[in-house]
Scaffold this motif. Structure first.
Motif, mmCIF file in Angstrom:
data_model
loop_
_atom_site.group_PDB
_atom_site.id
_atom_site.type_symbol
_atom_site.label_atom_id
_atom_site.label_comp_id
_atom_site.label_asym_id
_atom_site.label_seq_id
_atom_site.Cartn_x
_atom_site.Cartn_y
_atom_site.Cartn_z
ATOM 1 N N LEU A 151 -39.306 -24.876 -21.636
ATOM 2 C CA LEU A 151 -39.184 -25.016 -20.183
ATOM 3 C C LEU A 151 -39.365 -23.671 -19.478
ATOM 4 N N TRP A 152 -38.964 -22.603 -20.131
ATOM 5 C CA TRP A 152 -39.225 -21.263 -19.579
ATOM 6 C C TRP A 152 -40.738 -21.056 -19.419
ATOM 7 N N SER A 153 -41.488 -21.488 -20.409
ATOM 8 C CA SER A 153 -42.944 -21.349 -20.358
ATOM 9 C C SER A 153 -43.548 -22.183 -19.239
ATOM 10 N N SER A 154 -42.816 -23.210 -18.793
ATOM 11 C CA SER A 154 -43.288 -24.060 -17.688
ATOM 12 C C SER A 154 -42.764 -23.595 -16.336
ATOM 13 N N GLY A 155 -42.074 -22.440 -16.314
ATOM 14 C CA GLY A 155 -41.639 -21.883 -15.038
ATOM 15 C C GLY A 155 -40.192 -22.086 -14.676
ATOM 16 N N TYR A 156 -39.409 -22.718 -15.558
ATOM 17 C CA TYR A 156 -37.982 -22.886 -15.280
ATOM 18 C C TYR A 156 -37.274 -21.546 -15.503
ATOM 19 N N ARG A 157 -36.452 -21.161 -14.521
ATOM 20 C CA ARG A 157 -35.809 -19.846 -14.572
ATOM 21 C C ARG A 157 -34.291 -19.906 -14.365
ATOM 22 N N TYR A 158 -33.757 -21.061 -14.012
ATOM 23 C CA TYR A 158 -32.329 -21.186 -13.732
ATOM 24 C C TYR A 158 -31.698 -22.226 -14.651
ATOM 25 N N LEU A 159 -30.495 -21.922 -15.113
ATOM 26 C CA LEU A 159 -29.705 -22.883 -15.890
ATOM 27 C C LEU A 159 -28.340 -23.012 -15.227
ATOM 28 N N ALA A 160 -28.092 -24.157 -14.621
ATOM 29 C CA ALA A 160 -26.809 -24.431 -13.968
ATOM 30 C C ALA A 160 -25.919 -25.177 -14.951
ATOM 31 N N ILE A 161 -24.687 -24.686 -15.131
ATOM 32 C CA ILE A 161 -23.805 -25.188 -16.179
ATOM 33 C C ILE A 161 -22.483 -25.638 -15.581
ATOM 34 N N ASP A 170 -19.277 -11.849 -14.519
ATOM 35 C CA ASP A 170 -20.178 -10.945 -15.226
ATOM 36 C C ASP A 170 -21.040 -11.620 -16.281
ATOM 37 N N ILE A 171 -21.041 -12.931 -16.349
ATOM 38 C CA ILE A 171 -21.729 -13.586 -17.447
ATOM 39 C C ILE A 171 -23.223 -13.288 -17.461
ATOM 40 N N ASN A 172 -23.837 -13.169 -16.287
ATOM 41 C CA ASN A 172 -25.269 -12.866 -16.243
ATOM 42 C C ASN A 172 -25.570 -11.432 -16.650
ATOM 43 N N ARG A 174 -23.389 -9.639 -18.849
ATOM 44 C CA ARG A 174 -22.963 -9.546 -20.246
ATOM 45 C C ARG A 174 -23.927 -10.272 -21.173
ATOM 46 N N GLY A 175 -24.322 -11.494 -20.791
ATOM 47 C CA GLY A 175 -25.297 -12.239 -21.566
ATOM 48 C C GLY A 175 -24.725 -13.201 -22.587
ATOM 49 N N TYR A 176 -23.433 -13.359 -22.617
ATOM 50 C CA TYR A 176 -22.811 -14.309 -23.542
ATOM 51 C C TYR A 176 -21.453 -14.728 -22.996
ATOM 52 N N ALA A 177 -20.947 -15.846 -23.531
ATOM 53 C CA ALA A 177 -19.689 -16.414 -23.046
ATOM 54 C C ALA A 177 -18.494 -15.784 -23.754
ATOM 55 N N ILE A 178 -17.404 -15.636 -23.013
ATOM 56 C CA ILE A 178 -16.117 -15.215 -23.551
ATOM 57 C C ILE A 178 -15.088 -16.283 -23.193
ATOM 58 N N GLU A 179 -13.858 -16.091 -23.611
ATOM 59 C CA GLU A 179 -12.841 -17.142 -23.423
ATOM 60 C C GLU A 179 -12.695 -17.567 -21.968
ATOM 61 N N ARG A 180 -12.717 -16.628 -21.045
ATOM 62 C CA ARG A 180 -12.487 -16.993 -19.647
ATOM 63 C C ARG A 180 -13.738 -17.531 -18.954
ATOM 64 N N ALA A 197 -30.074 -18.939 -23.554
ATOM 65 C CA ALA A 197 -30.641 -18.921 -22.202
ATOM 66 C C ALA A 197 -30.722 -17.507 -21.651
ATOM 67 N N LYS A 198 -29.679 -16.733 -21.835
ATOM 68 C CA LYS A 198 -29.673 -15.357 -21.313
ATOM 69 C C LYS A 198 -30.676 -14.482 -22.052
ATOM 70 N N LYS A 199 -30.822 -14.694 -23.345
ATOM 71 C CA LYS A 199 -31.794 -13.914 -24.115
ATOM 72 C C LYS A 199 -33.217 -14.165 -23.621
ATOM 73 N N LEU A 200 -33.488 -15.408 -23.197
ATOM 74 C CA LEU A 200 -34.801 -15.755 -22.667
ATOM 75 C C LEU A 200 -35.016 -15.226 -21.258
ATOM 76 N N GLY A 201 -33.921 -14.977 -20.532
ATOM 77 C CA GLY A 201 -34.039 -14.455 -19.180
ATOM 78 C C GLY A 201 -33.548 -15.378 -18.082
ATOM 79 N N TYR A 202 -32.975 -16.506 -18.421
ATOM 80 C CA TYR A 202 -32.485 -17.434 -17.405
ATOM 81 C C TYR A 202 -31.356 -16.819 -16.583
ATOM 82 N N GLN A 203 -31.331 -17.178 -15.314
ATOM 83 C CA GLN A 203 -30.196 -16.873 -14.457
ATOM 84 C C GLN A 203 -29.212 -18.031 -14.574
ATOM 85 N N ILE A 204 -27.995 -17.721 -14.991
ATOM 86 C CA ILE A 204 -26.969 -18.757 -15.139
ATOM 87 C C ILE A 204 -26.316 -19.017 -13.787
#
Length: 416
Positions: A151-161, A170-172, A174-180, A197-204
């Motif tokens: 989906l990144w290759s098709s232009g998707y840039r956002y991942l809403a969770i 700070d998740i965007n 840091r690039g990974y999830a923590i307990e909080r 998702a963060k490794k690929l470049g998505y904005q969370i």
């Protein structure tokens, strides 16, 4: 809300998750019921390393309601969610599923196709792809993860969770999830979806921090403000739970997130359900059509059913676009094959628990010890068969915690 003889009366599977997630803190702060108590265990267990204690407390409540199916239905959701946190997948899938009315004749003229490939094709006709999950089924997160690169290759840039908390600002960065970071994101497969998702470049996008009748409307506005208001051509993936993908609701007058987003953006979202046709511990807990689909098509990977014109089949036409059907889970060394495949593995050793059970084992990346573990497994008693845990690519550390959540072991691993 007063609880009397029944813990909670639920007409279908969708109502319970509405109470949970971001609002759980409000629920158990204001509601002294056992329901609030149960969800408090789900929220607090990751904070306190108290998974064993939390599971025991929920089981104790469950034992009080033996024979009361309505109450047991309510209790099962927090219990199976806790099991998912600690890698006990067989126990996590012991949850009854909702049953949309489906004519069995409808599948006779249908054919299976790869779910991933069909979703990729359909995603090119929209700017919003919505994928739902059952919050106790970690497998469902792997579908979204498997789509991220394509989906990144098709232009998707956002991942809403849905599960993320506004506390983690700070998740965007840091690039990974923590307990909080959130609630369900404490489960390792969910955390790996975020990391990928963060490794690929998505904005969370964190969006689900409202409650009551305005929840869906506020969520849609937050997603819009973080994406479409910045770029009208934005493409957004939304990973959410259960009914939030409904574009139309024939059961009641509630307007769900998909409908709100369509009204706000003018975009017709692609809505993908994984929650109507799920495996469970016993056939009686499954939608009957699920087993018939498996017997007819014997899928080896997630599928979507299509007609001879290429149209996709849905259990809820007009409400959601398409259903994904997963094959039954197979297991090796007590772990789901889909979970451990393509990973280096390490065999469990009793010394990690100091030979006392139950205990919790975690595998964490050495350079990111604050991250959600790459693997977590609850060992209830001394195993009589080989048990494995999966390893990340880089150096990792094994942690062992006793029944009270106290650390009893820490040591390095060697990847094979």
């Amino acid at each position: 809300m007063r609880m009397n003889n029944k813990l909670l009366i639920l007409p279908n599977i969708y109502l319970l998750p509405l109470i949970f997630l971001v609002y759980t803190n409000q629920l158990y702060a204001n509601e002294p019921s056992e329901l609030g108590f149960l969800y408090k265990q789900v929220i607090d267990a990751p904070k306190n390393k108290s998974y064993n204690d939390a599971i025991s407390k929920v089981i104790a409540v469950k034992d009080k309601y033996k024979g009361d199916q309505q109450s047991l239905f309510a209790i099962n959701q927090p219990l199976t969610t806790l099991y998912s946190y600690v890698g006990q997948y067989k126990k996590a899938i012991s949850f009854p599923t909702d049953e949309p009315l489906i004519s069995e004749d409808l599948i006779e003229n249908l054919s299976p196709i790869s779910a991933v490939e069909k979703i990729l094709t359909m995603s090119k006709e929209t700017q919003i792809v919505m994928i739902n999950e059952a919050h106790h089924i970690a497998l469902h997160r792997t579908l979204t993860t498997s789509l991220l690169q394509k989906l990144w290759s098709s232009g998707y840039r956002y991942l809403a969770i849905e599960t993320l908390s506004k506390r983690d600002v700070d998740i965007n960065i840091r690039g990974y999830a923590i307990e909080r970071s959130g609630t369900y994101s404490n489960e390792p497969v969910y955390a790996e979806m975020i990391r990928t998702a963060k490794k690929l470049g998505y904005q969370i996008i964190t969006y689900d921090d409202s409650s009551g009748s305005e929840r869906e409307k506020v969520a849609a506005k937050k997603i819009y403000n973080a994406s479409f208001s910045i770029n009208k051509n934005a493409k957004v993936i939304i990973h959410c739970g259960y009914s939030h993908i409904l574009e139309k609701n024939i059961k009641d007058n509630r307007i769900w997130l998909a409908n709100e987003l369509a009204n706000l953006t003018g975009v017709n979202p692609l809505t993908i359900s994984q929650t109507n046709l799920m495996e469970s511990k016993t056939l009686e807990f499954e939608n009957p059509i699920y087993n018939k689909i498996l017997n007819k098509f014997n899928p080896k990977k997630p599928i979507i059913l299509t007609d001879n014109l290429g149209g996709v089949w849905s259990t809820m036409p007009g409400q959601q676009d398409v259903d994904v059907v997963w094959p039954r889970t197979t297991y090796t060394n007590t772990r789901p094959d889909w979970y451990i495949k393509n990973h280096d593995l390490i065999s469990f050793e009793g010394k990690w628990c100091r030979d006392k059970y139950p205990c919790i084992i975690e595998i964490r990346r050495k350079n990111e010890l604050n991250a959600i573990p790459f693997d977590r497994l609850r060992i209830e008693e001394e195993p009589n068969e080989k048990v494995v845990l999966r390893l990340p690519l880089h150096e990792s550390i094994i942690f062992g915690f006793n029944a009270n959540g106290e650390q009893v072991f820490k040591g390095p691993t060697k990847n094979h």
